[in-house]
Write a protein that holds these residues in place. Sequence first.
Motif, short mmCIF file in Angstrom:
data_model
loop_
_atom_site.label_atom_id
_atom_site.label_comp_id
_atom_site.label_asym_id
_atom_site.label_seq_id
_atom_site.Cartn_x
_atom_site.Cartn_y
_atom_site.Cartn_z
N PHE A 131 -83.12 93.49 8.61
CA PHE A 131 -83.59 92.78 10.01
C PHE A 131 -84.72 91.75 9.96
O PHE A 131 -84.70 90.67 10.28
CB PHE A 131 -83.60 93.72 10.91
CG PHE A 131 -84.09 93.49 12.40
CD1 PHE A 131 -83.08 92.85 13.19
CD2 PHE A 131 -85.28 93.41 12.69
CE1 PHE A 131 -83.19 92.34 14.19
CE2 PHE A 131 -85.55 92.83 13.86
CZ PHE A 131 -84.69 92.37 15.07
N PHE A 132 -85.74 92.43 9.39
CA PHE A 132 -87.08 91.56 9.22
C PHE A 132 -86.77 90.35 8.46
O PHE A 132 -87.34 89.15 8.49
CB PHE A 132 -88.52 92.28 9.09
CG PHE A 132 -88.66 93.14 10.07
CD1 PHE A 132 -89.15 92.52 11.17
CD2 PHE A 132 -88.44 94.44 10.10
CE1 PHE A 132 -89.60 93.26 12.32
CE2 PHE A 132 -88.97 95.16 11.26
CZ PHE A 132 -89.34 94.73 12.40
N ASP A 158 -82.22 97.50 2.95
CA ASP A 158 -82.32 98.54 3.78
C ASP A 158 -82.30 97.80 5.14
O ASP A 158 -82.54 96.92 5.63
CB ASP A 158 -83.66 99.17 3.70
CG ASP A 158 -84.05 100.37 4.75
OD1 ASP A 158 -82.87 101.08 4.67
OD2 ASP A 158 -85.16 100.07 5.13
N ALA A 159 -81.75 98.68 6.10
CA ALA A 159 -81.57 98.23 7.67
C ALA A 159 -82.89 97.45 8.09
O ALA A 159 -82.99 96.32 8.61
CB ALA A 159 -81.07 99.21 8.42
N LYS A 160 -84.07 98.21 8.11
CA LYS A 160 -85.35 97.56 8.60
C LYS A 160 -85.70 96.33 8.01
O LYS A 160 -86.08 95.36 8.31
CB LYS A 160 -86.39 98.52 8.70
CG LYS A 160 -86.18 99.69 9.80
CD LYS A 160 -87.07 100.70 9.28
CE LYS A 160 -86.62 101.99 9.82
NZ LYS A 160 -87.44 103.31 9.47
N ALA A 161 -85.76 96.56 6.55
CA ALA A 161 -85.97 95.25 5.66
C ALA A 161 -84.97 93.96 5.90
O ALA A 161 -85.54 92.89 6.04
CB ALA A 161 -86.27 95.77 4.19
N TRP A 166 -77.50 90.70 6.12
CA TRP A 166 -78.67 91.13 5.46
C TRP A 166 -79.00 92.44 5.54
O TRP A 166 -79.59 93.20 4.66
CB TRP A 166 -79.87 90.17 6.23
CG TRP A 166 -80.09 89.04 5.93
CD1 TRP A 166 -79.84 87.77 6.47
CD2 TRP A 166 -80.95 88.56 4.82
NE1 TRP A 166 -80.21 86.65 5.90
CE2 TRP A 166 -80.88 87.10 4.98
CE3 TRP A 166 -81.50 89.21 3.68
CZ2 TRP A 166 -81.35 86.13 3.93
CZ3 TRP A 166 -82.07 88.37 2.70
CH2 TRP A 166 -82.27 86.72 2.82
N MET A 167 -78.53 93.21 6.71
CA MET A 167 -79.12 94.55 7.12
C MET A 167 -78.14 95.40 5.89
O MET A 167 -78.54 96.41 5.44
CB MET A 167 -78.92 94.98 8.38
CG MET A 167 -79.94 94.33 9.25
SD MET A 167 -79.72 94.73 10.95
CE MET A 167 -79.95 96.46 11.26
#
Length: 90
Positions: A60-61, A55-58, A50-51
Amino acid sequence: MMLCAFLLNLSGCVLFYLSLNNQQWLARPLSARPWRWLSWLVLVASFALWMWVMDAKAGFFAALVCTMLLLGLLPFVSLLIHKGEQHGKA
């Protein structure tokens, strides 16, 4: 690629759920030691995918939301399974 990430997330959550003592899908739960560790490994891989896709933050969430949704809904699938079995017997 997002479908692969979701399928990894789904398989990790299903393995985790089936290794719990209070699961209702199987007559006996899967043994906790290998299957629960495998589910954690698959969930970490899904978070990484997913990361990587987003984007890494998006990512992750997004993975966190999918995991919460799946772990919240999986116990209710047993209601559909048992209802289908009862419907076939009637």
